[in-house]
Scaffold this motif. Structure first.
Motif, mmCIF file in Angstrom:
data_model
loop_
_atom_site.group_PDB
_atom_site.id
_atom_site.type_symbol
_atom_site.label_atom_id
_atom_site.label_comp_id
_atom_site.label_asym_id
_atom_site.label_seq_id
_atom_site.Cartn_x
_atom_site.Cartn_y
_atom_site.Cartn_z
ATOM 1 N N ASN A 75 -19.342 -2.234 -0.795
ATOM 2 C CA ASN A 75 -17.947 -1.782 -0.783
ATOM 3 C C ASN A 75 -17.657 -0.803 0.357
ATOM 4 O OD1 ASN A 75 -19.423 0.336 -1.771
ATOM 5 N ND2 ASN A 75 -18.088 0.779 -3.506
ATOM 6 N N TYR A 125 0.826 -1.203 0.000
ATOM 7 C CA TYR A 125 0.000 0.000 0.000
ATOM 8 C C TYR A 125 0.864 1.259 0.000
ATOM 9 C CZ TYR A 125 -4.037 -2.923 1.256
ATOM 10 O OH TYR A 125 -5.038 -3.857 1.260
ATOM 11 N N ARG A 168 -5.437 -4.573 -11.754
ATOM 12 C CA ARG A 168 -6.389 -3.613 -11.178
ATOM 13 C C ARG A 168 -5.710 -2.744 -10.127
ATOM 14 N NH1 ARG A 168 -10.063 -6.894 -6.750
ATOM 15 N NH2 ARG A 168 -8.382 -8.191 -5.936
ATOM 16 N N GLU A 169 -6.429 -1.698 -9.751
ATOM 17 C CA GLU A 169 -6.011 -0.815 -8.657
ATOM 18 C C GLU A 169 -7.085 -0.854 -7.585
ATOM 19 O OE1 GLU A 169 -5.416 3.068 -10.170
ATOM 20 O OE2 GLU A 169 -3.690 2.530 -11.397
ATOM 21 N N ILE A 170 -6.653 -0.920 -6.330
ATOM 22 C CA ILE A 170 -7.581 -0.916 -5.206
ATOM 23 C C ILE A 170 -7.332 0.352 -4.392
ATOM 24 C CG2 ILE A 170 -8.323 -2.111 -3.108
ATOM 25 C CD1 ILE A 170 -7.285 -4.701 -4.368
ATOM 26 N N TYR A 171 -8.410 1.078 -4.079
ATOM 27 C CA TYR A 171 -8.298 2.307 -3.291
ATOM 28 C C TYR A 171 -9.180 2.190 -2.053
ATOM 29 C CZ TYR A 171 -6.115 4.489 -7.358
ATOM 30 O OH TYR A 171 -5.273 4.793 -8.399
ATOM 31 N N VAL A 223 -8.712 -7.394 1.474
ATOM 32 C CA VAL A 223 -8.692 -6.038 2.042
ATOM 33 C C VAL A 223 -9.288 -6.045 3.444
ATOM 34 C CG1 VAL A 223 -9.673 -3.718 1.844
ATOM 35 C CG2 VAL A 223 -8.719 -4.862 -0.173
ATOM 36 N N GLN A 276 -3.603 3.236 -1.646
ATOM 37 C CA GLN A 276 -3.697 2.607 -2.955
ATOM 38 C C GLN A 276 -2.877 1.319 -2.972
ATOM 39 O OE1 GLN A 276 -1.128 4.217 -5.971
ATOM 40 N NE2 GLN A 276 -2.745 4.139 -7.522
ATOM 41 N N GLU A 308 -11.104 -0.706 -8.118
ATOM 42 C CA GLU A 308 -11.997 -1.049 -7.005
ATOM 43 C C GLU A 308 -11.857 0.017 -5.929
ATOM 44 O OE1 GLU A 308 -12.848 -4.678 -3.794
ATOM 45 O OE2 GLU A 308 -11.266 -4.889 -5.323
ATOM 46 N N ASN A 361 -14.233 -7.897 -0.891
ATOM 47 C CA ASN A 361 -12.806 -8.183 -1.006
ATOM 48 C C ASN A 361 -12.290 -8.666 0.355
ATOM 49 O OD1 ASN A 361 -9.946 -8.061 -1.221
ATOM 50 N ND2 ASN A 361 -10.157 -6.601 -2.917
#
Length: 346
Positions: free
Chosen positions: A102, A17, A41-44, A123, A35, A75, A120
């Protein structure tokens, strides 16, 4: 420091992260997000509270307008923080369909997830791990001390014994703030092992743990016990905490008595045993709570080792014996303790 900042700092211990700032040049409040970039993909994670949750769509647009994926493969997860029992989020979540799958709501005071709608799981586990780090490193604020009855009882007994010792010392013409070796010996101070074997006074290995030579001596030891004891008691449980404390104290007295040329007293050997128990826990849980606690406890032990080697009046063998005793005894408990701690994160 706000809870969000503390949580973000703990999440960033995972090097997957990185932190980003969502700033609209003053048009809406600035918030922080983290992030995580994966191969596809990108996860925020956007951290919100009562003051900025109404701008959540604007923050989302900032991210989508700047992502390399142009909105696909992105995401966005909302982490909503509630302070002091706030429930403003309930109506918001009820009206916003997007927040059904989410979002996670965290009660900052309890350091607990009160609503989980994250699909997720990875996460979610990262969030729980970060919250667990807050528990371990900060002990949930004052709550840990309120529940540390065994630690407080030991502090009470040590102080009570000191007042008794002080009374006896003054009655025999001594200084109330500095105990004479004669009185300490009479009250059960630890002595050389040859004297112990000759007279069969093995009770001194136990009694010496509760004797202190002066107001500064007991103050420093009780302050250390006040800070270290609650953590060990919380992690290992009251029964195991007491076993670690007393076994460490006796191990300290035994090793010390092999090298003594005068009397030895104090709870520091038992306290070093508690440090050893924290060391064992921090080492075994480093993959789950990070390495900060391990680094901190190694630093504390190292500093005390240097002081012990440079100050001749300190019973270095007593400290070493207590540390070894604490490490050995807590190692017998750590497997079950580790299982309990990991289970509590689920």
């Amino acid at each position: 420091m706000k809870y969000e900042s503390i949580l973000i700092q703990n999440i960033l211990l995972d090097n997957r992260y990185k932190v980003i700032e969502l700033d609209s040049n003053g048009e809406i409040p600035t918030v922080w997000a983290v992030q995580r970039i994966e191969y596809d993909r990108e996860i925020y994670l956007i951290f919100l509270n009562k003051e900025n949750i109404y701008y959540r769509n604007a923050y989302k647009d900032m991210i989508l307008n700047n992502t390399m994926y142009n909105g696909t493969g992105v995401e966005i997860i909302y982490v909503v923080v509630a302070y002091k029992g706030e429930e403003y989020w309930r109506n918001i979540l009820a009206d916003d369909y997007e927040l059904i799958t989410n979002v996670a709501v965290i009660d900052s005071q309890a350091n607990d997830i009160v609503l989980n709608r994250l699909e997720n799981i990875d996460v979610l586990n990262d969030l729980k791990l970060s919250m667990r780090r807050i528990d371990i490193n900060n002990g949930k604020g004052k709550e840990i001390y309120k529940s540390s009855k065994s630690t407080m009882f030991l502090i009470f007994v040590n102080i009570l014994v000191y007042f008794v010792l002080m009374f006896v010392n003054v009655k025999n013409g001594g200084n109330p703030l500095s105990m004479s070796p004669k009185i300490l010996y009479m009250m059960g101070a630890n002595v050389n092992i040859n004297i112990l074997l000759l007279n069969g006074q093995f009770y001194r290995w136990l009694f010496a743990m509760f004797l202190h030579g002066g107001i500064l001596h007991i103050s420093l030891n009780m302050l250390a016990l006040y800070y270290v004891g609650p953590l060990v008691e919380k992690v290992y449980g009251k029964g195991k905490f007491l076993i670690i404390y007393f076994v460490s104290g006796i191990c300290s007295s035994i090793l010390s008595s092999m090298f003594l040329t005068t009397v030895s007293i104090g709870a520091s050997g038992a306290i070093f045993g508690l440090l050893g128990a924290v060391l064992v826990f921090a080492f075994n849980m480093r993959k789950f709570i990070g390495k900060e606690l391990l680094k901190n406890i190694l630093f504390v032990i190292g500093i005390n080792a240097v002081i012990g080697l440079t100050v001749s009046s300190i019973d270095k063998f007593g400290h070493l014996g207590g540390l070894i005793g604490g490490v050995v005894v807590s190692s017998l408990f750590i497997k079950k303790v580790k299982q309990e701690q990991i289970k509590s994160q689920d």
